[in-house]
Design a protein around this motif. Structure first.
Motif, short mmCIF file in Angstrom:
data_model
loop_
_atom_site.label_atom_id
_atom_site.label_comp_id
_atom_site.label_asym_id
_atom_site.label_seq_id
_atom_site.Cartn_x
_atom_site.Cartn_y
_atom_site.Cartn_z
N ARG A 88 3.51 74.49 10.16
CA ARG A 88 4.20 72.87 10.02
C ARG A 88 5.57 72.74 10.00
NH1 ARG A 88 -0.65 71.14 8.01
NH2 ARG A 88 -1.62 72.94 6.76
N LYS A 89 6.56 73.93 10.11
CA LYS A 89 7.85 73.80 10.22
C LYS A 89 8.18 73.81 11.89
CE LYS A 89 10.08 75.72 6.27
NZ LYS A 89 9.14 76.45 5.33
N ILE A 91 7.14 72.55 15.82
CA ILE A 91 6.70 71.39 16.59
C ILE A 91 6.17 71.80 18.17
CG2 ILE A 91 8.85 70.51 17.34
CD1 ILE A 91 7.90 67.74 16.35
N LEU A 106 -5.84 63.86 21.66
CA LEU A 106 -5.24 62.69 20.57
C LEU A 106 -5.91 63.33 19.03
CD1 LEU A 106 -4.94 59.35 21.91
CD2 LEU A 106 -3.45 60.63 20.60
N GLY A 113 -0.32 68.15 12.02
CA GLY A 113 0.97 67.47 12.14
C GLY A 113 2.30 67.98 12.93
N MET A 115 1.60 68.91 16.09
CA MET A 115 1.24 68.62 17.57
C MET A 115 1.47 67.26 17.97
SD MET A 115 -2.21 70.71 17.82
CE MET A 115 -2.38 70.72 19.65
N VAL A 116 2.58 66.90 19.17
CA VAL A 116 2.90 65.74 19.17
C VAL A 116 2.48 65.14 20.70
CG1 VAL A 116 5.06 64.04 19.62
CG2 VAL A 116 4.91 65.75 18.01
N PRO A 117 1.61 64.28 20.99
CA PRO A 117 0.98 64.03 22.36
C PRO A 117 2.11 63.33 23.05
CG PRO A 117 -0.01 62.38 20.68
CD PRO A 117 0.88 63.45 19.79
N LEU A 119 1.71 61.20 26.45
CA LEU A 119 0.82 60.99 27.86
C LEU A 119 2.10 60.69 28.96
CD1 LEU A 119 -1.77 60.02 29.12
CD2 LEU A 119 -1.39 57.93 28.62
N GLU A 132 13.76 66.47 21.58
CA GLU A 132 14.63 67.13 21.14
C GLU A 132 14.72 68.56 22.13
OE1 GLU A 132 14.39 69.03 17.15
OE2 GLU A 132 12.22 68.42 17.48
N ARG B 92 19.79 59.98 19.43
CA ARG B 92 18.66 60.48 20.12
C ARG B 92 18.86 62.12 20.23
NH1 ARG B 92 18.27 57.43 24.98
NH2 ARG B 92 19.14 59.01 26.12
N ARG B 96 16.62 64.68 14.69
CA ARG B 96 16.29 65.55 13.44
C ARG B 96 17.21 65.71 12.11
NH1 ARG B 96 12.04 69.46 12.75
NH2 ARG B 96 11.28 69.11 15.10
N ASP B 108 11.87 69.58 7.76
CA ASP B 108 11.18 69.39 8.98
C ASP B 108 9.85 68.93 9.08
OD1 ASP B 108 13.67 70.11 10.60
OD2 ASP B 108 13.52 72.20 9.37
N GLU B 109 9.02 69.42 8.19
CA GLU B 109 7.48 69.02 8.19
C GLU B 109 7.47 67.54 8.09
OE1 GLU B 109 8.96 71.51 6.45
OE2 GLU B 109 7.48 72.83 5.50
N PHE B 111 9.51 65.26 9.20
CA PHE B 111 10.03 64.52 10.45
C PHE B 111 8.82 64.83 11.53
CE2 PHE B 111 12.06 65.34 14.63
CZ PHE B 111 12.73 64.27 14.71
N ASN B 112 8.56 66.05 11.64
CA ASN B 112 7.45 66.40 12.65
C ASN B 112 6.05 65.34 12.56
OD1 ASN B 112 8.93 68.66 13.30
ND2 ASN B 112 7.70 70.30 12.40
N GLU B 113 5.87 65.24 11.36
CA GLU B 113 4.73 64.58 11.09
C GLU B 113 4.74 62.92 11.66
OE1 GLU B 113 2.54 65.01 7.32
OE2 GLU B 113 2.50 67.00 7.73
N ILE B 115 7.07 61.85 13.70
CA ILE B 115 6.93 61.88 15.22
C ILE B 115 5.54 61.90 15.76
CG2 ILE B 115 7.92 63.13 17.13
CD1 ILE B 115 10.15 61.88 15.93
N ARG B 116 4.86 62.73 15.16
CA ARG B 116 3.56 63.03 15.55
C ARG B 116 2.69 61.55 15.71
NH1 ARG B 116 -0.97 64.80 12.50
NH2 ARG B 116 -0.04 63.65 10.85
N GLN B 119 3.91 59.02 17.90
CA GLN B 119 3.41 59.36 19.29
C GLN B 119 2.02 59.15 19.41
OE1 GLN B 119 6.11 59.11 21.34
NE2 GLN B 119 4.74 60.35 22.80
N VAL B 120 1.09 59.52 18.50
CA VAL B 120 -0.25 59.25 18.40
C VAL B 120 -0.61 57.63 18.76
CG1 VAL B 120 -2.64 59.16 17.18
CG2 VAL B 120 -0.97 61.20 17.17
N THR B 123 0.45 56.85 22.36
CA THR B 123 -0.42 57.16 23.17
C THR B 123 -1.74 56.58 23.33
OG1 THR B 123 0.50 59.25 22.86
CG2 THR B 123 -1.51 59.47 24.28
N ARG B 124 -2.21 56.40 22.05
CA ARG B 124 -3.64 55.48 22.06
C ARG B 124 -3.32 54.17 22.90
NH1 ARG B 124 -4.42 54.98 15.70
NH2 ARG B 124 -5.80 56.94 15.62
N GLY B 126 -1.47 53.57 25.17
CA GLY B 126 -0.86 53.81 26.42
C GLY B 126 -2.38 54.16 27.10
#
Ligand SMILES: C[S@@+](CC[C@H](N)C(=O)[O-])C[C@H]1O[C@@H](n2cnc3c(N)ncnc32)[C@H](O)[C@@H]1O
Lengths: 217, 353
Positions: A88-89, A91, A106, A113, A115-117, A119, A132, B92, B96, B108-109, B111-113, B115-116, B119-120, B123-124, B126
């Motif tokens: 999880r740390k 990406i 998707l 958490g 995995m960033v999609p 398109l 980044e 930009r 982070r 970080d966790e 932040f990652n989530e 961003i995820r 984007q989800v 993307t949906r 899109g």
């Protein structure tokens, strides 16, 4: 379970990663439990990165917390194991331009958490210029201009000393050539910016494919 | 002096930021950590709307001049709009770090989530095939309905017209009637012509009727073609809805909702009433019974249900349609079989219950 690289395990000749999303399979792979931890079998016939490990990749730069840009994510078979390894740390930014593949991807991203999609066409990194700097660039797009695509993305997103992993489909570049010959052709170009660490052929797991590990200078 | 007196104003995932020339954060106000809200606020800013985080940053800003990428007009400040500023690039590139420093995320966790999540969401929206073609389908189904209405009208006219010449011709189906008239040169060709009550007409009169009949028959062919097309495309655009209630009604629902996206965001109570707006309006104005069903009332599922139980049946259908619309919009996966089995079981229970 032997840990052959950080977060990559081996049991009776099979590779495994720790399931970040316990109870869920991604592509029909086997799930096993050892000491209360759930592992997913990493099938070398389905994932080129697993095949590369089976073929003896001698260095493996993925680990807990690694940031990855992944070009050509498809339905997420290999990316899901990358997601397991980096945790999880870490990406993983997943670029995929097929809408059909993206629909499945998707669903996976919703469950994981890290995995960033994205398109988008990997030929147009401007479209995802908000990404980044990453530690590793993974590419599996099976395109004739794949090296050009790789260089553009590496220039924009790969940090100093960052790693690249490339699956090269020989026939996509030149139908008449073997992976080894293709490798010899693209090597000089790559060596301008990268130190090459390893080159492997992926048969019998994946015919007609080579795999390159290199590092940005 | 006045040259020093400016800030760069920009915004990204974590919030609204004001930087000085040295790229130090002068002031910032973070967004709530929720992807939909952030998306909405960033969209607003791009349209030049002032969101509350922007107000917070402007609050006691010690500057008169603002350089920003947003088309803002703010009282008391000189705003210069620039597409790409160094501050924007800086934000930009350090998203982070600045997200953590500003307290937008704790680690970080998180932040990652976020961003995820963003984007989800993006993307949906899109994934075009379903979002774009749904509007084309809405038009196609309206065209189909227009053709049906027109073909009925024209058929009636044809029957009245040709009826003067040959009133004994009894063919139920409009389409066959038109085809027959178009094909035959005169009523003499019909076997039972002897003793027709119709009036005798000249060749030119008959030709005029036949030419008209050919057009009518062409419209029926057009209807079949359009139906085939709708079927084929709808299976791709809304595979689940189409499997449940057929391509035409699926397209009608999308058309009434405005888009598949809008349909996917509707509660089932609203789906149930789609197409019943006129009746609802009448009811609200004090006349007429409250409407129970929209277009789905016309589906055989309801027609096969005893009258007293139709409301219940409509609710069950609408709630399955809601699930199907969401699956069609968000994932595109095929779960139609499952939905249909479940629905038919529920309807069985309602009818027998
Ligand atoms: C061989 S598959 C990748 C399989 C995946 N890496 C795995 O191991 O699970 C190649 C994918 O790259 C995608 N692709 C090809 N060219 C692309 C491009 N220019 N931009 C984005 N994706 C691309 C294809 O749509 C396809 O899904």
């Amino acid at each position: 379970m032997d840990e052959i690289f950080e977060n990559v395990f081996e049991l009776k000749g099979d590779l495994y990663t720790v399931n970040l999303d316990p109870g869920e399979k991604v592509y029909g792979e086997e799930l096993i439990k050892r000491d209360g931890v759930e592992y997913r079998r990493w099938d070398p016939n389905r994932s080129k990165l697993s095949a590369a490990l089976r073929r003896g990749l001698d260095k493996f730069p993925l680990k807990e917390g690694t940031k990855v840009l992944y070009l050509g994510a498809a339905q997420g078979t290999t990316p899901s194991h990358v997601s397991d390894i980096i945790g999880r740390k870490g990406i993983v930014y997943l670029v995929e331009f097929s809408e059909r593949a993206m629909r499945d991807l998707l669903e996976l991203c919703e469950r994981r958490g890290n995995m960033v999609p994205i398109l988008a066409d990997a030929r147009k990194p401007e479209e995802y210029n908000w990404v980044e700097k990453v530690d590793l660039l993974y590419q599996d797009v099976a395109q004739p201009d794949q090296i050009k695509i790789l260089r553009r993305n590496a220039k924009k997103f790969l940090r100093e000393d960052g790693w690249i992993m490339i699956a090269v489909k020989a026939r996509a570049i030149d139908v008449s050539k073997e992976p080894k010959e293709i490798y010899e052709e693209i090597k000089p170009g790559l060596e301008k910016d990268f130190d090459i660490f390893d080159f492997l052929e992926l048969d019998p797991y994946e015919g007609d494919h080579g795999f390159i590990l290199a590092r940005k200078r | 002096m006045s040259n020093e007196n400016f800030v760069f104003l920009t915004a990204e995932v974590p919030g609204v930021f004001a930087f000085d020339r040295g790229k130090n954060v002068v002031k910032s106000s973070i967004f709530p950590r929720d992807a939909e809200e952030i998306q909405g606020k960033l969209d607003d800013l791009k349209k030049g709307k002032v969101v509350e985080e922007l107000e917070a940053v402007l609050g006691d800003l010690d500057a008169e001049n603002i350089i920003t990428e947003f088309p803002l007009e703010i009282e008391g400040f000189n705003v210069e709009v620039k597409d790409e500023t160094s501050a924007r690039k800086h934000l930009r590139e350090n998203l982070r770090e600045l997200s953590k420093e500003s307290g937008f995320v704790d680690n970080d966790e998180q932040f990652n989530e976020i961003i995820r999540d963003l984007q989800v969401l993006k993307t949906r929206d899109g994934i075009k095939s379903s979002v774009k073609k749904d509007k084309v389908m809405a038009q196609a189904v309206s065209a189909l309905q227009d053709l049906r209405r027109v073909s009925n009208e024209l058929s009636e006219r044809l029957r009245e017209w040709y009826g003067l010449y040959y009133p004994e011709l009894k063919i139920e189906e409009n389409e066959s009637y038109a085809e027959l008239v178009a094909d035959l040169e005169s009523r003499r060709e019909f076997e039972d012509f002897e003793g027709s009550m119709g009036i005798d007409l000249d060749k030119v009169d008959i030709e005029a009727m036949r030419s008209f009949a050919r057009q009518v028959s062409g419209i029926y062919k057009q209807i079949d073609e359009l139906k085939g097309y709708l079927e084929e495309v709808m299976e791709d655009v809304t595979p689940n809805l189409t499997f449940l209630i057929g391509s035409e009604m699926a397209a009608q629902l999308v058309s009434l909702a405005g888009s598949l996206k809008k349909l996917a965001r509707m509660p089932s109570s609203k789906i149930q009433l789609l197409g019943a707006e006129k009746a609802l309006f009448r009811h609200l104005k004090g006349g007429g019974k409250p409407p129970k069903h929209g277009v789905i009332f016309n589906h055989p599922y309801i027609q096969q249900t005893p009258e007293g139980k139709r409301g219940k049946a409509a609710r069950a259908i609408a709630s399955k349609l809601m699930m199907a619309a969401r699956t069609d919009h968000y994932t595109g996966k095929f779960k139609g079989k499952e939905y249909k089995e479940e629905l038919e079981e529920e309807l069985e229970e309602i009818r027998n219950g």
